[in-house]
Scaffold this active site. Structure first.
Site: not given
Length: 216
Positions: A24-25, A27, A29-30, A98
């Site tokens: 996801g982009p 912010d 919550g990854k 990451e």
């Protein structure tokens, strides 16, 4: 028959291992989810390692924008992930934050750990860079993962539409060229990143234009 509880260890051979990629982009919550999953697995008696690369903190940590954090193993390009796991007595799972910044070879190693060693791998990262082009490692995760999950925490563009793409901002303007990986959003960096909808990522518009002032 042994009675199981919420704290009972999960047998390592209870099921096939899995490779999951959560993307996801910014912010969305990854890193928060990565930390929560590590907590949940550890609470069940499972042994794991937490890995990261280019965390926003600048150190070997997994940190979230809501203030959570945990020490982690920094993944440099030369690190052999199979050898890393083999150096421990028992590893049941990996948390790979990451993961979009890993090498493609390291993604292959993650798949080997799942298929050949029965280690669960939970990878987290961006899908695309500031140009809206996929990171090579993310592309390989899309190709190899047993499950690919877009995180559902709502992220908005400044206009209110769903935020889908990450823009690199340098000197107040959206950058279109440059190295694929540049660390930003730190006190020492002149680079910052902003989540935009597709429309405004394509146009390069970073905020609502101020109304023009006219003489009365």
């Amino acid at each position: 028959m042994t009675e199981l509880s919420a704290l009972s260890p999960v047998p390592s051979a209870a099921r096939d291992a899995v490779l999951k990629f959560y993307f996801g982009p910014m912010d969305c919550g990854k890193s928060t989810l990565a930390l929560q999953m590590n907590y949940n697995h550890g609470r069940q008696g499972r042994r794991g390692l937490v890995l990261t690369k280019h965390d926003r903190s600048g150190g070997a940590k997994v940190t979230s924008r809501i203030g959570l954090g945990l020490d982690a193993i920094e993944v440099d390009d030369s690190l052999d992930l199979v050898a890393l796991v083999g150096a421990h007595d028992r590893i049941d799972y990996l948390i790979c934050d990451e993961a979009c910044f890993y090498t493609v070879e390291q993604i292959e190693q993650l798949a080997d750990l799942v298929d050949e060693h029965g280690v669960d791998v939970y990878a987290f990262g961006l899908a695309s860079d500031f140009r809206s082009q996929m990171f090579p490692a993310a592309q390989r995760l899309f190709e190899l993962a047993d499950e690919v999950c877009r995180l559902q925490v709502e992220v908005l563009c400044w206009c209110g539409r769903p935020g889908l793409l990450n823009a690199r901002v340098v000197g107040g303007a959206m950058a279109r060229r440059g190295e694929q990986v540049v660390i930003g959003d730190t006190d020492a960096s002149p680079v910052r990143y902003q989540v935009l909808c597709r429309r405004h990522h394509r146009s390069g518009q970073l905020a609502t234009p101020l109304p023009s002032l006219t003489a009365s």
